[in-house]
Write an enzyme that holds these catalytic residues in place. Structure first.
Site, PDB file in Angstrom:
ATOM      1  N   PHE B 123       0.997  -1.116  -0.054  1.00  9.03           N
ATOM      2  CA  PHE B 123      -0.023  -0.040   0.075  1.00  9.03           C
ATOM      3  C   PHE B 123       1.028   1.068  -0.052  1.00  9.03           C
ATOM      4  CE2 PHE B 123      -2.376   2.848   3.125  1.00  9.03           C
ATOM      5  CZ  PHE B 123      -3.640   2.966   2.227  1.00  9.03           C
ATOM      6  N   GLY B 124       0.960   1.920  -1.102  1.00  4.84           N
ATOM      7  CA  GLY B 124       2.171   2.860  -1.390  1.00  4.84           C
ATOM      8  C   GLY B 124       1.299   4.306  -0.898  1.00  4.84           C
ATOM      9  N   GLY B 131       4.427  12.635   4.877  1.00  2.70           N
ATOM     10  CA  GLY B 131       4.128  11.570   5.993  1.00  2.70           C
ATOM     11  C   GLY B 131       2.909  11.952   6.581  1.00  2.70           C
ATOM     12  N   GLU B 366       1.150   4.309  10.545  1.00  3.38           N
ATOM     13  CA  GLU B 366      -0.338   4.531  10.062  1.00  3.38           C
ATOM     14  C   GLU B 366      -1.024   5.581  11.017  1.00  3.38           C
ATOM     15  OE1 GLU B 366      -2.682   1.008   9.279  1.00  3.38           O
ATOM     16  OE2 GLU B 366      -1.059  -0.402   9.086  1.00  3.38           O
ATOM     17  N   SER B 369       1.045   9.200  16.958  1.00  3.23           N
ATOM     18  CA  SER B 369      -0.146   9.403  18.012  1.00  3.23           C
ATOM     19  C   SER B 369      -0.503  10.766  18.140  1.00  3.23           C
ATOM     20  CB  SER B 369       0.940   9.076  19.424  1.00  3.23           C
ATOM     21  OG  SER B 369       1.149   7.591  19.623  1.00  3.23           O
ATOM     22  N   GLU B 370       0.510  11.611  17.511  1.00  8.21           N
ATOM     23  CA  GLU B 370      -0.023  12.929  17.292  1.00  8.21           C
ATOM     24  C   GLU B 370      -1.362  13.141  16.467  1.00  8.21           C
ATOM     25  OE1 GLU B 370       3.073  12.004  17.308  1.00  8.21           O
ATOM     26  OE2 GLU B 370       3.908  12.932  19.112  1.00  8.21           O
TER      27      GLU B 370
END
Lengths: 272, 385
Positions: B123-124, B131, B366, B369-370
């Protein structure tokens, strides 16, 4: 009562596996308040490991010869999970004898119930664990064979199916012995027989659709009175004493340490 | 409320746990050290049925619910993060978008081999300069007759360059929208297509035996039909895919934390200092109690989010919360685990050393956390940018 040769197809081998659900070996076992049983509420239950070998061997024989694998257990509702696991491994049918009158009466009573249930299933081969790892009695498999009046071979580590008979390699003190028995017969498993497969995800889905019958003693024409109570009664149950700490033998040289060790073993431990 | 797992979920957990203990645990340390993707354990995981868990049987999947997939991932993560990563990326990111957005033809073409585990799909999304700001992807795809011409690159792509990687779903700019923002679409690119290169990335701190890749596209031409779903839907597809993916990252945090706890309880009961097991000291026992408590909360949160998804209720907020919380629980559990192992916890001989490193990805991959906190804040009505 036994199925004749006509009851089955040529070559196909119909197998009944006797399965018991037991506490997982890594479970923390605690004595219950009554002092004669163990606490079961928080235990994790699994297929008896020797019965897992039995399921695996049955599946391998069926895969090689054709036929069927029926898993048979005596237990309560929670034993359904053990049977479903065996079905997920690949067994075809499950039968659970779930009857309060069949429980807690000891190994021989269990064997009578299992034998009565096996008689209702066409079979060539019965496979059982050599023992259940909870009570470690080694009785049920051979007793079922006796009730069925069929040959029994215990502690088998390898099987070869021949035409109408089976060759079993069984462990004895310091070696193995090879015995041949005509079918139908019963054998019990020993570690080393095989490496049981995992219940695969597709297997778990297929197991949902496989038949799992629940039966009571009445289905076999047995009544509770026909089963004698347990032949042995547990008077008291206690965990093994906790291991004390080790002791390091002091000494200047190896010879001195050895002498001190021999002295301790002889005079204190009184083992030599 | 019913907190009891079904019998099938229990059987699944027992089976995957036993598989992980016997087939993966013994080799995990060496594979990590040598930074090697194992085709042997990959084949064994495939045989067990760990790919295509939530895909219907019609396409070769197992037809199970999402919770089953999460429990399986959790149990693999309990012994090794890298293997859990191969499964989580394979299912959520590789198989997921093809299954949910693919045409019948695309599904029939790719899914059976991906579900059997003979092949992997990547999955690109992430790029060197996109990011957290994934919508700002620079990779372009221009329609030239009946072909898309793709140029650009992707980075940190799991499962992209193994010997069995069959292709990637690549998010590309396919034009500009009316509001001036980029139009993003997902396009399928098979490995081996001229102009497409997938290169293994080395020297990772974590997930060292999973496959991480850089993908390069230089005038890479693929048929027009390789568009996944509708043109311009790429970003929504990616966001939806990540909602599901977050649950699997949550499962990795939960499983990893449980693995840390199990190893550490055993160690603390065996290791003696001052003449008695170190678990007898409250300073250590309280850490174990805190770990167990947080793991229990994490599990309830993650399974609830799965329940929402399986019952077709909105779960985006809960998935972000579960991903955030499970990752941070594993961070704290890995920290306590190494602390209780003391000097030995710093050595590769002990698995907690690997768990301590592997944990860090979960705060980043994925959606960091931010980013999870942004998603949650917006869901609760905070005016968060």
């Amino acid at each position: 009562m036994l199925p004749g040769p006509g009851a089955r197809k040529e070559k196909n081998v119909d197998i009944v596996v006797l399965l018991k659900q037991v506490p997982a070996t890594e479970s923390l076992i605690q004595v219950a308040d009554d002092g004669v049983s163990i606490k079961t509420e928080e235990l994790k239950w699994v297929i008896n490991p020797y019965d897992e070998f039995a399921v695996e061997e049955a599946l391998r024989i069926r895969e090689a010869q054709g036929g069927s694998v029926t898993v048979l257990s005596v237990g309560t509702d929670k034993a359904v999970e053990a049977i479903r696991t065996a079905l997920a491994m690949g067994a075809d049918t499950g039968v659970l004898v779930n009857d309060p009158a069949a429980l807690g009466k000891g190994a021989l009573a269990t064997a009578r119930v299992l034998a009565a249930a096996v008689k209702q299933i066409p079979f060539d081969l019965v496979i059982a664990g050599q023992r259940a790892v909870d009570a470690d009695q080694f009785q049920v498999g051979p007793a079922v064979a006796e009730y069925l009046r069929i040959p029994n071979v215990s502690m088998v580590i390898k099987t070869e199916l021949l035409d109408g008979s089976i060759r079993c390699h069984r462990t004895i003190e310091g070696g193995t012995v090879v015995v041949e028995s005509p079918l139908p017969m019963l054998f019990t498993t020993q570690r080393g027989l095989n490496e049981p497969r995992y219940a695969s995800l597709p297997g778990i889905m297929k197991a949902k659709k496989k038949p799992l019958e629940t039966k009571t003693l009445a289905d076999f024409g047995l009544d509770a009175g026909a089963l004698e109570g347990p032949t042995a009664r547990i008077r008291a149950l206690s965990p093994p004493a906790e291991r004390g700490g080790g002791r390091i033998i002091e000494g200047e040289s190896a010879a001195e340490k050895a002498a001190a060790l021999v002295k301790a073993l002889h005079e204190e431990a009184k083992v030599i | 409320m019913d907190f009891e797992l079904s019998m099938d979920h229990e059987i699944l957990r027992d089976s995957v746990r036993s598989f992980a203990e016997k087939e993966i645990k013994p080799v995990a340390q060496t594979l990590d050290k040598e930074e090697t993707f194992s085709y042997d354990t990959m084949a064994k995981m495939a045989e067990l049925g760990l790919f295509g868990i939530f895909v219907s049987e019609e396409y070769g999947g197992q037809g199970m619910d999402y919770l089953s997939y999460i429990i399986a991932t959790e149990e693999i993560a309990r012994v090794d993060g890298s293997h859990a990563a191969t499964i989580a990326a394979g299912n959520s990111l590789g198989i997921g978008p093809l299954y949910y957005y693919g045409s019948e033809e695309q599904k029939k073409k790719y899914l059976p081999k991906l579900c059997s585990g003979e092949a992997l799909w990547a999955f690109g999304l992430t790029e060197p300069n996109a990011g957290s700001d994934a919508a700002n992807s620079k990779t372009t795809a221009v329609l030239d007759g009946n072909e898309w011409v793709i140029n650009g690159s992707k980075i940190f792509i799991t499962n992209g360059s193994t010997d069995i990687s069959a292709g990637s779903t690549v998010m590309c700019r396919t034009g500009s929208r009316e509001d001036g923002r980029p139009e993003l679409s997902c396009i399928l690119v098979e490995n081996g297509t001229p102009g497409y290169t997938a290169k293994v990335m080395h020297d990772k701190m974590m997930w060292r035996s999973s496959n991480t890749s850089e993908l390069y596209f230089e005038d890479c031409r693929v048929p027009k039909e390789n568009l996944l779903g509708k043109r311009g839907h790429g970003f929504y597809q990616m966001m939806e895919t990540l909602d599901g993916g977050r649950l699997s990252i949550g499962a990795m945090g939960l499983g990893g934390a449980q693995g840390c706890l199990d190893m550490t309880v055993r160690y603390a009961n065996e290791r003696e200092q001052f003449g008695r097991p170190i678990a007898t000291f409250q300073a250590n026992a309280f850490k174990l109690a805190d770990m167990a408590t947080e793991i229990d909360a994490a599990r309830l949160m993650l399974y609830r989010a799965c329940w929402l998804r399986d019952n077709e209720k909105p779960f985006s907020k809960e998935a972000a919360m579960a991903k955030l919380y499970c990752s941070e629980v594993m961070y704290r559990c890995a920290n306590h685990a190494v602390q209780i192992h003391g000097g030995y916890g710093l050595m590769k001989e002990y698995d907690v050393e690997r768990f301590y490193r592997d944990q860090k990805l979960l705060d980043i991959g994925e959606g960091t956390s931010e980013v999870q906190r942004i998603v949650i804040a917006r869901h609760i009505g905070a005016k968060c940018l």
